[in-house]
Design an enzyme around this catalytic site. Structure first.
Site, PDB file in Angstrom:
ATOM      1  CG  HIS A 128      -6.527  -3.634  -5.664  1.00 48.02           C
ATOM      2  ND1 HIS A 128      -7.152  -3.026  -4.595  1.00 48.02           N
ATOM      3  CD2 HIS A 128      -7.042  -4.886  -5.721  1.00 48.02           C
ATOM      4  CE1 HIS A 128      -7.999  -3.876  -4.039  1.00 48.02           C
ATOM      5  NE2 HIS A 128      -7.940  -5.006  -4.701  1.00 48.02           N
ATOM      6  CD  GLU A 169      -3.258  -0.580   0.523  1.00 48.45           C
ATOM      7  OE1 GLU A 169      -3.291   0.561   0.011  1.00 48.45           O
ATOM      8  OE2 GLU A 169      -4.220  -1.382   0.503  1.00 48.45           O
TER       9      GLU A 169
END
Length: 240
Positions: free
Chosen positions: A147, A109
């Site tokens: 993602h 992330e």
């Protein structure tokens, strides 16, 4: 008043290991086995306001989401799970024939709200981390994804501002050769090309937008232009 006992990730793993032993049979431990080995890296942006907020999110019981690493805007890298553990970062996802990316991937992330550029110091820290992971686990260069690649109908991270070309030039991911964008042959099937690259084409419009978000950037329409098809054909030839 006694303080509550904190249960660490290691404690939970030990408990799961004990639960995995069948009490109705004899137990004699074997010497040879493997644990989960990551073969993909999935890159996200946090869509939150700070690295501290994201770390807190991943530590709350009710959020049901996590990642292996979080990288701040200042280049700070925080590891939140052992590489060999299964993180809850990809959700419903598919790439090629893999339908459970959480079980085979590492989640990273980046502290970014999805609308701002990624600072050089943050990307440099990411590149160092990716080099470490690629070397340690022998992850193929094609298996560094976003993602949105693996969940095109649900996600758009790590946004059009993420420097995929720069990563590909360092050996993390794929980019096209813009000096050799040949027109595809008349029988070129763009749906098959997207599928062969890895995209889930069950929602074709979502797959096209995910492809364009990553490689075209300036146009996120659901139609492939002549230029888009040239880019797709160039990429397809690297896979097939």
């Amino acid at each position: 008043m006694a303080l509550p006992v904190a249960v660490t990730t290691e404690d939970k793993i030990k408990m799961l290991m004990r639960e995995g032993i069948n009490k109705n049979v004899d137990w004699s431990e074997a010497a040879h086995y493997d644990i989960r080995k990551p073969n993909f890296v999935i890159i996200h942006h946090t869509a939150q306001n700070s690295i501290q907020q994201t770390i807190r999110t991943f530590q709350l019981e009710h959020t049901k989401v996590s990642a292996h690493y979080v990288i701040g805007k200042d280049g700070r890298v925080v590891q939140m799970l052992n590489d060999y553990l299964r993180s809850w970062h990809a959700g419903r996802s598919k790439w090629g024939n893999v339908t459970d990316l959480n079980s085979v991937s590492l989640g990273i992330e980046l502290d970014n709200n999805g609308k701002e550029p990624f600072p050089d110091i943050q990307i440099n820290a990411l590149l160092v981390l990716l080099d470490t992971l690629k070397t340690k686990y022998q992850i193929p260069f094609t298996n560094f994804l976003g993602h949105a690649d693996v969940a095109p109908a649900r996600k758009n991270d790590p946004s059009v501002l993420f420097p995929w070309k720069r990563l590909a030039e360092q050996g993390f991911g794929v980019w096209y050769d813009d000096s050799n964008l040949m027109p595809p042959p008349a029988n070129f099937n763009y749906v098959d090309a997207l599928r062969i690259i890895g995209y889930d084409v069950s929602n074709l419009n979502a797959a096209i937008v995910a492809f364009k978000r990553k490689f075209i950037i300036t146009d996120l329409s659901k139609e492939l232009t002549d230029y888009d098809r040239r880019v797709l054909y160039n990429l397809y030839r690297r896979y097939f």
